[in-house]
Design an enzyme around this catalytic site. Structure first.
Site, PDB file in Angstrom:
ATOM      1  N   CYS A  16       0.821  -1.201   0.000  1.00 32.30           N
ATOM      2  CA  CYS A  16       0.000   0.000   0.000  1.00 32.30           C
ATOM      3  C   CYS A  16       0.861   1.258   0.000  1.00 32.30           C
ATOM      4  O   CYS A  16       0.348   2.356  -0.180  1.00 32.30           O
ATOM      5  CB  CYS A  16      -0.957   0.012   1.192  1.00 32.30           C
ATOM      6  SG  CYS A  16      -2.366  -1.100   0.967  1.00 32.30           S
ATOM      7  N   LYS A  19       0.435   3.365  -2.980  1.00 33.45           N
ATOM      8  CA  LYS A  19      -0.807   4.113  -3.165  1.00 33.45           C
ATOM      9  C   LYS A  19      -0.527   5.597  -3.403  1.00 33.45           C
ATOM     10  O   LYS A  19       0.318   6.188  -2.738  1.00 33.45           O
ATOM     11  CB  LYS A  19      -1.656   3.945  -1.886  1.00 33.45           C
ATOM     12  CG  LYS A  19      -3.108   4.319  -2.054  1.00 33.45           C
ATOM     13  CD  LYS A  19      -3.916   3.858  -0.839  1.00 33.45           C
ATOM     14  CE  LYS A  19      -5.345   4.300  -0.955  1.00 33.45           C
ATOM     15  NZ  LYS A  19      -6.208   3.762   0.090  1.00 33.45           N
ATOM     16  N   ASP A  48     -14.407   6.854   0.854  1.00 27.10           N
ATOM     17  CA  ASP A  48     -14.632   5.722   1.762  1.00 27.10           C
ATOM     18  C   ASP A  48     -13.970   4.466   1.198  1.00 27.10           C
ATOM     19  O   ASP A  48     -13.326   4.503   0.156  1.00 27.10           O
ATOM     20  CB  ASP A  48     -16.143   5.503   1.967  1.00 27.10           C
ATOM     21  CG  ASP A  48     -16.446   5.062   3.394  1.00 27.10           C
ATOM     22  OD1 ASP A  48     -15.738   4.164   3.894  1.00 27.10           O
ATOM     23  OD2 ASP A  48     -17.368   5.608   4.003  1.00 27.10           O
ATOM     24  N   ASP A  49     -14.115   3.349   1.903  1.00 24.68           N
ATOM     25  CA  ASP A  49     -13.409   2.126   1.523  1.00 24.68           C
ATOM     26  C   ASP A  49     -13.990   1.467   0.278  1.00 24.68           C
ATOM     27  O   ASP A  49     -13.284   0.780  -0.459  1.00 24.68           O
ATOM     28  CB  ASP A  49     -13.461   1.121   2.680  1.00 24.68           C
ATOM     29  CG  ASP A  49     -12.772   1.670   3.912  1.00 24.68           C
ATOM     30  OD1 ASP A  49     -11.565   1.908   3.826  1.00 24.68           O
ATOM     31  OD2 ASP A  49     -13.445   1.875   4.934  1.00 24.68           O
ATOM     32  N   ASP A  66      -8.513  -3.347  -5.010  1.00 28.40           N
ATOM     33  CA  ASP A  66      -7.202  -3.030  -4.438  1.00 28.40           C
ATOM     34  C   ASP A  66      -6.166  -3.956  -5.052  1.00 28.40           C
ATOM     35  O   ASP A  66      -6.421  -5.150  -5.181  1.00 28.40           O
ATOM     36  CB  ASP A  66      -7.219  -3.253  -2.918  1.00 28.40           C
ATOM     37  CG  ASP A  66      -7.124  -1.942  -2.158  1.00 28.40           C
ATOM     38  OD1 ASP A  66      -6.155  -1.209  -2.399  1.00 28.40           O
ATOM     39  OD2 ASP A  66      -8.004  -1.682  -1.331  1.00 28.40           O
ATOM     40  N   GLY A 136     -11.183 -12.755 -14.151  1.00 28.57           N
ATOM     41  CA  GLY A 136     -10.249 -11.670 -13.917  1.00 28.57           C
ATOM     42  C   GLY A 136      -9.621 -11.185 -15.197  1.00 28.57           C
ATOM     43  O   GLY A 136     -10.110 -11.474 -16.289  1.00 28.57           O
ATOM     44  N   HIS A 137      -8.534 -10.447 -15.050  1.00 30.24           N
ATOM     45  CA  HIS A 137      -7.861  -9.907 -16.220  1.00 30.24           C
ATOM     46  C   HIS A 137      -6.369  -9.837 -15.928  1.00 30.24           C
ATOM     47  O   HIS A 137      -5.966  -9.378 -14.861  1.00 30.24           O
ATOM     48  CB  HIS A 137      -8.413  -8.513 -16.530  1.00 30.24           C
ATOM     49  CG  HIS A 137      -7.959  -7.985 -17.841  1.00 30.24           C
ATOM     50  ND1 HIS A 137      -8.410  -8.470 -19.032  1.00 30.24           N
ATOM     51  CD2 HIS A 137      -7.066  -7.005 -18.149  1.00 30.24           C
ATOM     52  CE1 HIS A 137      -7.834  -7.813 -20.032  1.00 30.24           C
ATOM     53  NE2 HIS A 137      -7.011  -6.917 -19.516  1.00 30.24           N
ATOM     54  N   THR A 138      -5.568 -10.310 -16.870  1.00 30.96           N
ATOM     55  CA  THR A 138      -4.118 -10.344 -16.685  1.00 30.96           C
ATOM     56  C   THR A 138      -3.424  -9.691 -17.876  1.00 30.96           C
ATOM     57  O   THR A 138      -3.774  -9.956 -19.019  1.00 30.96           O
ATOM     58  CB  THR A 138      -3.633 -11.804 -16.550  1.00 30.96           C
ATOM     59  OG1 THR A 138      -4.345 -12.407 -15.480  1.00 30.96           O
ATOM     60  CG2 THR A 138      -2.150 -11.859 -16.252  1.00 30.96           C
ATOM     61  N   ASP A 224     -10.744   0.629   7.248  1.00 26.42           N
ATOM     62  CA  ASP A 224      -9.528  -0.141   7.510  1.00 26.42           C
ATOM     63  C   ASP A 224      -8.324   0.790   7.376  1.00 26.42           C
ATOM     64  O   ASP A 224      -8.325   1.722   6.576  1.00 26.42           O
ATOM     65  CB  ASP A 224      -9.421  -1.392   6.623  1.00 26.42           C
ATOM     66  CG  ASP A 224      -9.490  -1.096   5.126  1.00 26.42           C
ATOM     67  OD1 ASP A 224      -9.891   0.022   4.744  1.00 26.42           O
ATOM     68  OD2 ASP A 224      -9.139  -1.995   4.352  1.00 26.42           O
TER      69      ASP A 224
HETATM   70 CO    CO Z   1      -9.884   0.821   2.904  1.00 23.87          CO
HETATM   71 CO    CO Z   2      -8.638   0.079  -0.402  1.00 23.42          CO
HETATM   72 CO    CO Z   3     -16.345   1.772   6.470  1.00 25.60          CO
END
Ligand code: CO
Ligand code: CO
Ligand code: CO
Length: 346
Positions: A16, A19, A48-49, A66, A136-138, A224
């Protein structure tokens, strides 16, 4: 599994920590045309998440994605951590994940076995989370990337946004901080294997149990703690809720070794970005809250724990139950009416 090509050597920044800063993103999205829809109860404008879209009276869709470059050399573990991290955003909304899509980028140097192991790690965590990976995608690219796009469900009236904290709430954090500092120092081989094993296991741990317990105790708000660190995510919670967040520094769980390494200067670039983003909103009330301690509070976490605002009268019981399955869970502060600043470090 150890493969010949070290995965983290193929990555320019870890987990992360890769990011993009919160401030940067907000300014880039400004002025884009988008449809309004009353069913979209949590959208892009809420930082938000995950987004939340109401389908029926008692069902809302939770969507998030993510992914990041390798944070560990073991491909199976990398897959587990990336998946646990992606699933976490659904838990942070009080939801339960159900379906997921792999998102993957392979670099030329990667061995076939490594790619397979990364995916196996992702499937392993998805299975533990009662989630089905449906495809998915690769693509090929300069650096390896892995993660998931996750869909889950939540009751529309039980969505836990990062803007629901109320004065009197107790703040609980479930995983210890210092992951960014430790993984940065690990690149210079400065972290002992037993500690590395511990933080890898920590990152691979789902926030599923934490989510189930917080929902049971009627949490008001949750997010989180990931790339923006405790103070970055705490800042968003404070602003979103229109309240002041008080962090009782001595009670915050963190890896002691991260403190030593922070004093030696092993601070990931993301920690500086987080400080730039949130610092004006943070008042340090005691002169003995040292710089390395502040660095830990600004340290970007990969697959970090849940920061939850629990009603005061439920907090003690909730914390006890959390600690039964998550010993690192700790009370880290409390919420008051808005004061002069958004966060007070006490
Ligand atoms: Co989050
Ligand atoms: Co996230
Ligand atoms: Co939340």
């Amino acid at each position: 599994m150890e493969t010949e090509v070290k995965l983290t050597k193929l990555a320019s920044c870890a987990g992360c920590g890769a990011k993009v800063g919160a401030g940067t993103l907000v300014s880039m999205l400004e002025g884009f045309r988008t449809h309004q829809d009353p069913r979209l109860i949590v959208g892009y404008d809420k930082s938000d998440d995950a987004s939340v879209y109401v389908i029926t009276e008692d069902t809302a869709l939770v969507q998030t994605t993510d992914f990041f470059p390798p944070i560990v050399d073991d491909p199976f573990l990398y897959g587990q951590i990336a998946a646990a991290n992606a699933l976490s955003d659904v838990y942070a909304m009080g939801g339960t994940p159900r379906l997921a899509l792999n998102i993957m980028c392979l670099s030329e140097q990667m061995e076939k076995e490594a790619v397979q192991e990364i995916l196996r790690g992702g499937y392993d965590k998805a299975y533990e989370a009662d989630t089905i990976i449906t495809g998915g995608h690769t693509i090929q690219g300069a650096e390896p990337i892995y993660g998931l796009a996750v869909s889950g469900f939540v009751h529309p009236k039980k969505v836990l946004t990062n803007s629901g904290a109320k004065p009197g709430d107790v703040l609980i954090l479930t995983k210890p901080l210092g992951i960014g500092i430790l993984t940065t120092a690990a690149k210079a081989d400065l972290v002992e294997q037993p500690l590395l094993d511990r933080i890898y296991r920590q990152m691979a741990t789902l926030n599923k149990a934490a989510r189930n317990i917080m929902v049971k105790y009627g949490a008001h708000s949750c997010t989180d703690v990931t790339g923006f660190a405790l103070l970055g995510h705490g800042f968003e919670m404070a602003q979103g809720s229109g309240c002041t967040v008080h962090i009782v520094t001595d009670q915050v769980p963190y890896h002691k070794e991260a403190y030593e390494l922070a004093s030696m200067g092993f601070i990931p670039a993301g920690a500086y970005r987080n400080r730039n983003y949130a610092e004006a909103g943070v008042t340090v009330t005691r002169s003995d809250i040292t710089l390395p301690m502040q660095d830990i509070l600004y340290d970007p976490q990969t697959s970090g724990g849940l920061l939850m605002a629990i009603p005061e009268h439920e907090a003690e019981q909730c914390l006890r139950e959390l600690q039964d399955s998550i010993p690192s869970a700790a009370k880290v502060g409390y919420v008051t009416e808005k004061q002069d600043n958004w966060i007070y470090l006490e």
